[in-house]
Write a protein that holds these residues in place. Structure first.
Motif, PDB file in Angstrom:
ATOM      1  N   MET A 131      16.215  -2.726  -6.104  1.00 26.94           N
ATOM      2  CA  MET A 131      16.126  -3.830  -5.122  1.00 26.94           C
ATOM      3  C   MET A 131      15.227  -3.151  -4.388  1.00 26.94           C
ATOM      4  O   MET A 131      14.493  -4.091  -3.654  1.00 26.94           O
ATOM      5  CB  MET A 131      17.550  -4.256  -4.750  1.00 26.94           C
ATOM      6  N   THR A 132      15.242  -2.020  -4.031  1.00 27.57           N
ATOM      7  CA  THR A 132      14.347  -1.640  -2.868  1.00 27.57           C
ATOM      8  C   THR A 132      12.774  -1.412  -3.261  1.00 27.57           C
ATOM      9  O   THR A 132      11.991  -2.198  -2.586  1.00 27.57           O
ATOM     10  CB  THR A 132      14.589   0.044  -2.470  1.00 27.57           C
ATOM     11  N   ALA A 133      12.566  -1.388  -4.345  1.00 27.01           N
ATOM     12  CA  ALA A 133      11.146  -1.510  -4.734  1.00 27.01           C
ATOM     13  C   ALA A 133      10.884  -3.050  -5.025  1.00 27.01           C
ATOM     14  O   ALA A 133       9.862  -3.385  -4.315  1.00 27.01           O
ATOM     15  CB  ALA A 133      11.059  -0.791  -6.325  1.00 27.01           C
ATOM     16  N   ALA A 134      11.714  -3.905  -5.395  1.00 27.84           N
ATOM     17  CA  ALA A 134      11.365  -5.295  -5.253  1.00 27.84           C
ATOM     18  C   ALA A 134      11.346  -5.791  -3.736  1.00 27.84           C
ATOM     19  O   ALA A 134      10.104  -6.527  -3.611  1.00 27.84           O
ATOM     20  CB  ALA A 134      12.503  -6.068  -5.822  1.00 27.84           C
ATOM     21  N   ARG A 135      11.851  -5.136  -3.064  1.00 26.34           N
ATOM     22  CA  ARG A 135      11.674  -5.472  -1.491  1.00 26.34           C
ATOM     23  C   ARG A 135      10.376  -5.268  -1.073  1.00 26.34           C
ATOM     24  O   ARG A 135       9.680  -6.014  -0.307  1.00 26.34           O
ATOM     25  CB  ARG A 135      12.850  -4.965  -0.766  1.00 26.34           C
ATOM     26  N   GLU A 136      10.019  -3.858  -1.461  1.00 25.58           N
ATOM     27  CA  GLU A 136       8.671  -3.525  -0.934  1.00 25.58           C
ATOM     28  C   GLU A 136       7.538  -4.288  -1.488  1.00 25.58           C
ATOM     29  O   GLU A 136       6.581  -4.913  -1.095  1.00 25.58           O
ATOM     30  CB  GLU A 136       8.452  -2.268  -1.368  1.00 25.58           C
ATOM     31  N   VAL A 137       7.776  -4.767  -2.769  1.00 25.56           N
ATOM     32  CA  VAL A 137       6.699  -5.775  -3.277  1.00 25.56           C
ATOM     33  C   VAL A 137       6.877  -7.086  -2.663  1.00 25.56           C
ATOM     34  O   VAL A 137       5.664  -7.632  -2.599  1.00 25.56           O
ATOM     35  CB  VAL A 137       6.867  -5.754  -4.859  1.00 25.56           C
ATOM     36  N   ASN A 171      -5.175  -1.858   2.006  1.00 22.45           N
ATOM     37  CA  ASN A 171      -5.917  -1.044   0.932  1.00 22.45           C
ATOM     38  C   ASN A 171      -4.910  -0.003   0.338  1.00 22.45           C
ATOM     39  O   ASN A 171      -5.243   0.358  -0.934  1.00 22.45           O
ATOM     40  CB  ASN A 171      -7.133  -0.186   1.683  1.00 22.45           C
ATOM     41  N   LYS A 172      -3.813   0.597   1.256  1.00 20.30           N
ATOM     42  CA  LYS A 172      -2.869   1.462   0.532  1.00 20.30           C
ATOM     43  C   LYS A 172      -2.218   0.741  -0.374  1.00 20.30           C
ATOM     44  O   LYS A 172      -1.449   1.376  -1.442  1.00 20.30           O
ATOM     45  CB  LYS A 172      -2.062   2.019   1.648  1.00 20.30           C
ATOM     46  N   SER A 173      -1.832  -0.711  -0.202  1.00 21.86           N
ATOM     47  CA  SER A 173      -0.977  -1.204  -1.175  1.00 21.86           C
ATOM     48  C   SER A 173      -1.657  -1.532  -2.439  1.00 21.86           C
ATOM     49  O   SER A 173      -0.941  -2.386  -3.213  1.00 21.86           O
ATOM     50  CB  SER A 173      -0.283  -2.355  -0.455  1.00 21.86           C
ATOM     51  N   MET A 174      -2.910  -1.585  -2.417  1.00 22.52           N
ATOM     52  CA  MET A 174      -3.668  -1.921  -3.728  1.00 22.52           C
ATOM     53  C   MET A 174      -3.068  -1.429  -5.017  1.00 22.52           C
ATOM     54  O   MET A 174      -3.214  -1.891  -6.033  1.00 22.52           O
ATOM     55  CB  MET A 174      -5.119  -1.673  -3.437  1.00 22.52           C
ATOM     56  N   VAL A 175      -2.636  -0.110  -5.063  1.00 21.00           N
ATOM     57  CA  VAL A 175      -2.210   0.546  -6.092  1.00 21.00           C
ATOM     58  C   VAL A 175      -0.825  -0.267  -6.662  1.00 21.00           C
ATOM     59  O   VAL A 175      -0.507  -0.106  -7.762  1.00 21.00           O
ATOM     60  CB  VAL A 175      -1.690   1.893  -5.728  1.00 21.00           C
ATOM     61  N   VAL A 176      -0.092  -1.232  -5.809  1.00 20.60           N
ATOM     62  CA  VAL A 176       0.939  -1.701  -6.349  1.00 20.60           C
ATOM     63  C   VAL A 176       0.590  -2.860  -7.190  1.00 20.60           C
ATOM     64  O   VAL A 176       1.418  -3.066  -8.391  1.00 20.60           O
ATOM     65  CB  VAL A 176       1.595  -2.504  -5.114  1.00 20.60           C
ATOM     66  N   PHE A 177      -0.638  -3.179  -7.140  1.00 22.17           N
ATOM     67  CA  PHE A 177      -1.216  -4.487  -8.111  1.00 22.17           C
ATOM     68  C   PHE A 177      -2.013  -4.059  -9.417  1.00 22.17           C
ATOM     69  O   PHE A 177      -2.486  -4.999  -9.961  1.00 22.17           O
ATOM     70  CB  PHE A 177      -1.855  -5.601  -7.195  1.00 22.17           C
ATOM     71  N   GLN A 178      -2.128  -2.862  -9.415  1.00 20.24           N
ATOM     72  CA  GLN A 178      -2.978  -1.984 -10.518  1.00 20.24           C
ATOM     73  C   GLN A 178      -2.382  -2.600 -11.785  1.00 20.24           C
ATOM     74  O   GLN A 178      -1.123  -2.537 -12.079  1.00 20.24           O
ATOM     75  CB  GLN A 178      -3.183  -0.582 -10.260  1.00 20.24           C
ATOM     76  N   ASN A 179      -3.170  -2.823 -12.776  1.00 21.10           N
ATOM     77  CA  ASN A 179      -2.830  -3.007 -14.062  1.00 21.10           C
ATOM     78  C   ASN A 179      -1.866  -4.396 -14.169  1.00 21.10           C
ATOM     79  O   ASN A 179      -1.439  -4.628 -14.987  1.00 21.10           O
ATOM     80  CB  ASN A 179      -1.948  -1.934 -14.617  1.00 21.10           C
ATOM     81  N   THR A 180      -2.312  -5.163 -13.021  1.00 21.86           N
ATOM     82  CA  THR A 180      -1.651  -6.682 -13.189  1.00 21.86           C
ATOM     83  C   THR A 180      -2.738  -7.846 -12.871  1.00 21.86           C
ATOM     84  O   THR A 180      -3.833  -7.480 -12.565  1.00 21.86           O
ATOM     85  CB  THR A 180      -0.683  -6.843 -11.895  1.00 21.86           C
TER      86      THR A 180
END
Length: 889
Positions: A131-137, A171-180
């Motif tokens: 749930m924490t990971a989902a909140r960050e996303v 720019n730091k959050s770009m890694v979240v969307f990598q491979n999507t």
């Protein structure tokens, strides 16, 4: 057991062969070998092989004993090994049973209710993490949905720093969307927003750079670093600061680099030699100004200043290599001295830059890069090698990089390497010319030779003055050649000594061959009356005209001049050898202590020369050979019972010495031709003499009563008598010139004279003078003494003249006789017998003359028998000629 040092070479050579026979054939050359390989010392080789065999036997015994010991240990350990393995298996089984029991007891000790509670807690913790990971996303998605609007607003408000921070966070959050599927649209949006921020900053940035507002430039640099656009900031800064210097380079017309400017009549045209100091002075002034500005703006001033210098040099149009190429083409064969001048100005500029760089290092404290700067630097490995001065907005992808300590170290190493690149950019345009130094030096020497020749008035000089002119021109030529060593040092710092040797060798060869061709082209001599060194009464009975005496003296004067040139060549080669030895010593010191003994003006220039094709195996072989000759190894007490042979110094000017030998041989042939000209004239009608077709019986005379009366042997002909008198007068001719050192020069090039013959004559003269042979020389090599005995000189010339004359007689004259009767054969045999006795008095033995004499004296029966024997053994040309003349075939 270690192999002795003296046998290392034998071991290395043995390892290169598959069988011993090939190794023996290559190691021990045969006696008829044509190469110059020195004979192998069989005693030393046998000693080394014996020592190797002894070492091999000892090593084999040691290996065998060690192998036996290992086999015994293994034999004793194998039964124990089976027991150990069984013991380990039992121990592992026991441990497994104990662990199963402990696990079971631990499960039994926990109540069922407690176990269910722990499982529930584990499940709840997993749900919380997800749930924490989902909140960050979701937060990142919400942030990206408002990113464009926020950044656009901040740019409109000119809050550039806040806009940069917002883009950095996104720019730091770009890694979240990598491979999507969301990664590419967000990356495109990020690049567009960065471009907008850069475009908004560009005008203000250029204004701050032009006004030298260091504080504003520093703030803008921070913003560009935050959005990973540090390289773009540097491009803006470098392009703006170097614009005046680039314009100076581009707008100045160079006469000897761009010939079209000279035709156009440009008023501000200059030569490159005048322009370079002015350009470099402006460059130094700019660097002194930038030294302070760069230190206050950039966190790495040394690296930044190095990049600024490199980018400025590469942005020049036309480029430096293009102008140097045009410069060399304009000056043609004399390009080398002008390139040296340009290189010297560049080196002075580089030394001045080194002082500025040193001041920068001392004035700036160590800077630690921030994570953002480290990430930006690591993003593009070619960040500081970009050469574009174009002020455009880049569209490269933006990627996240971690700011680990490893990257900081790598960045520091990269900075240290890049700080040395500025001098390589300066000297890279010269490296192609430096590697071609040998050709440039040869062209310049040939150009200098043509200048000397153009001032030469040899065609208007009297014949007897030409030897003096040859000596005078040799002084000029060797002076030019000596200057080549200074040019080699200035242009290549010794790396071009191989090309130097080839160039000087070819240059001296061309000079000498030019005079050799001049002598060969002179068919006659000056008609001007000349003073003859001998009195009319001394040699008045010899058939030489005044022109012949002039020709002899001219050839002797040329030989004397050749001896002078030979001595000068020895002196020059000694200087050349000393220079190469100095280069070898300097290279060795630089290799051992590079910090205190540098080769070129800067480290970058030294590195370029070291990595060029000039640094070849041929160079190091030459340096090692000359240095070893200059510094022979010390005498070793362990070798005192072995013969020590010191090799002779290797000849450097091989082709020049060959050309000088050819020059001396041409003079000697000219002298020989003149001396033998009266004798050749006597033979002009010898082949067509009517005596050869006489029908009278040479052995009897017939009286009126048909009674055959025996007669005595025939006397030699009048022609042969005159020839004999001429040959016997030759020693008197050499007595007159006995004190002339010219005759003793290059005796080994006399026709039909070999070194072994000269040594034999020298030993014979020594034996005759002392009554006994006090010194016996080895017969393998003839060593020219410093002062040759006049008798040896006279004997060598007489032998050469005798063989030359007899070769002319037996090859050109005798085969031209149309036919021989018995009476003609008897007359010819008498002439040849008389001539044979005369030439023996001159210490001349000619095999062809002896064959002609022997075959002519045969009757038909003996001749046919000899012909039958030669048909079995091979064709004898002399016998074939005689058989044709006598009608035996």
């Amino acid at each position: 057991m270690a192999v002795p040092t003296l046998a290392h070479q034998v071991v290395d050579s043995l390892e290169q062969y598959d069988d011993v026979v090939s190794w023996i054939n290559d190691t021990i050359p045969t006696g008829d070998s044509d190469d110059d390989t020195p004979p192998t010392d069989l005693t030393e080789l046998d000693h080394q092989i014996t020592q190797l065999l002894t070492t091999l036997d000892i090593a084999s015994e040691d290996t065998s004993a060690e192998l036996e010991r290992i086999i015994d240990d293994v034999s004793r350990g194998i039964p124990r090994l089976a027991y150990d393995l069984h013991f380990m298996k039992d121990g592992a089984s026991t441990l497994q049973n104990a662990l199963v029991g402990v696990l079971q007891r631990s499960r039994d000790a926990v109540p069922k209710e407690t176990s269910e509670a722990l499982d529930n807690l584990h499940q709840l913790d997993t749900i919380k993490e997800r749930m924490t990971a989902a909140r960050e996303v979701l937060r990142e998605a919400e942030s990206w949905s408002t990113l464009e609007q926020e950044v656009t607003s901040l740019i409109a408000e000119r809050s550039y720093a806040k806009a940069a921070e917002r883009l950095s966070e996104a720019n730091k959050s770009m890694v979240v969307f990598q491979n999507t599927t969301e990664y590419d649209p967000r990356r495109t949006l990020m690049v567009n927003l960065q471009n907008q921020l850069e475009a908004a900053l560009s005008t203000a940035l250029l204004s701050a750079i032009n006004s030298q507002d260091s504080a504003a430039c520093k703030d803008y640099f921070s913003i560009f670093s935050t959005i990973q656009r540090e390289s773009e900031f540097r491009n803006y800064y470098y392009a703006s600061r170097r614009s005046a210097l680039v314009s100076l380079w581009q707008d100045t017309a160079i006469l000897d680099c761009d010939p079209s400017t000279k035709l156009a009549g440009t008023t501000n045209a200059q030569t490159l030699a005048d322009f370079l100091p002015r350009f470099f002075a402006s460059f130094i002034a700019l660097l002194n100004t930038e030294r302070t500005s760069i230190s206050s703006v950039f966190p790495d001033p040394s690296t930044t200043l190095s990049q600024f210098i490199s980018s400025t040099m590469t942005s020049l149009q036309p480029t430096v290599p293009q102008r140097l190429t045009s410069y060399a083409s304009y000056h043609g064969e004399a390009a080398l001295v002008h390139l040296i001048s340009a290189l010297r100005a560049t080196e002075e500029f580089a030394v001045a830059i080194e002082k500025i760089m040193e001041k920068v290092k001392y004035s700036s404290s160590p800077n630690i890069l921030s994570p953002r700067q480290t990430s930006s630097a690591a993003e593009d490995p070619k960040l500081h090698r970009r050469r574009s001065s174009r002020l455009s907005i880049s569209l490269r992808p933006n990627q996240n990089r971690s700011s680990s300590s490893t990257q900081s170290v790598s960045r520091a190493v990269a900075n240290a390497a890049e700080s040395m690149e500025w001098d390589q950019e300066l000297f890279q345009p010269f490296i192609d010319f430096q590697t071609d130094y040998g050709s440039l030096e040869r062209q310049y020497l040939e150009h200098s030779l043509l200048e000397v020749v153009s001032n030469d008035t040899r065609d208007r000089v009297q014949a007897l003055d030409k030897p003096r002119l040859f000596r005078e021109r040799a002084v000029d030529i060797f002076g030019i050649a000596e200057n080549s060593m200074a040019r080699c040092k200035s242009f290549t710092y010794g790396y071009g000594v191989v090309g130097l040797v080839h160039a000087v060798d070819g240059f001296l060869q061309s000079f000498i061959e030019m005079w050799t061709a001049d002598i060969r082209a002179d068919t006659g001599y000056s008609s001007r009356p000349t003073q003859v060194s001998v009195s009319d009464s001394e040699l008045s009975d010899m058939d030489y005209s005044a022109e012949d005496w002039s020709g002899i003296q001219l050839s002797l004067h040329f030989l004397s001049s050749a001896r002078t040139v030979y001595d000068r060549m020895n002196v020059f080669e000694a200087k050349l050898r000393a220079y190469i030895s100095q280069v070898a010593t300097h290279f060795r010191l630089s290799s051992n202590d590079p910090s205190n003994f540098s080769i070129a003006a800067t480290k970058g220039e030294s590195l370029l020369l070291e990595q060029s094709t000039l640094n070849s195996a041929e160079l190091h072989t030459l340096l090692t050979t000359v240095e070893n000759e200059s510094n022979p190894p010390p005498f070793s007490a362990s070798l005192r019972h072995q013969p020590v042979t010191m090799p002779a110094a290797e000849v450097l000017l091989v082709n020049a010495r060959k050309a000088l030998s050819a020059f001396a041989q041409t003079c000697q042939k000219s002298t020989t031709k003149t001396i033998l000209s009266p004798l050749r004239n006597h033979l002009a009608g010898y082949a067509s003499s009517p005596a050869w077709i006489s029908t009278a019986d040479p052995s009897t005379s017939i009286s009126s009563s048909e009674l055959r009366v025996p007669t005595f042997s025939l006397s030699h002909s009048e022609t042969m008598q005159r020839i004999a008198e001429g040959l016997l007068n030759l020693p008197r001719l050499f007595e007159v010139y006995a004190d002339d050192d010219a005759l003793s020069f290059s005796l080994e090039t006399l026709p039909f004279v070999q070194s072994e013959m000269l040594q034999s004559l020298s030993e014979q003269t020594t034996h005759d003078m002392s009554g006994q042979q006090t010194h016996r020389r080895r017969a393998s090599v003839y060593v020219k003494p410093s002062k040759i005995d006049p008798e040896v000189v006279s004997s060598a010339w007489l032998i050469s003249l005798g063989h030359t004359f007899l070769e002319h007689l037996t090859v050109d004259i005798l085969p031209a006789i149309p036919s021989l009767t018995n009476a003609g054969a008897a007359q010819l045999a008498s002439d040849l017998e008389y001539l044979s006795n005369i030439v023996r008095a001159l210490n001349v033995e000619h095999s062809a003359l002896e064959k002609w004499k022997t075959y002519i004296s045969m009757d038909a029966t003996e001749g046919l028998k000899a012909l039958a024997e030669t048909n079995v053994d091979g064709i004898d040309q002399v016998l074939e000629h005689v058989a044709k003349l006598r009608g035996w075939r």
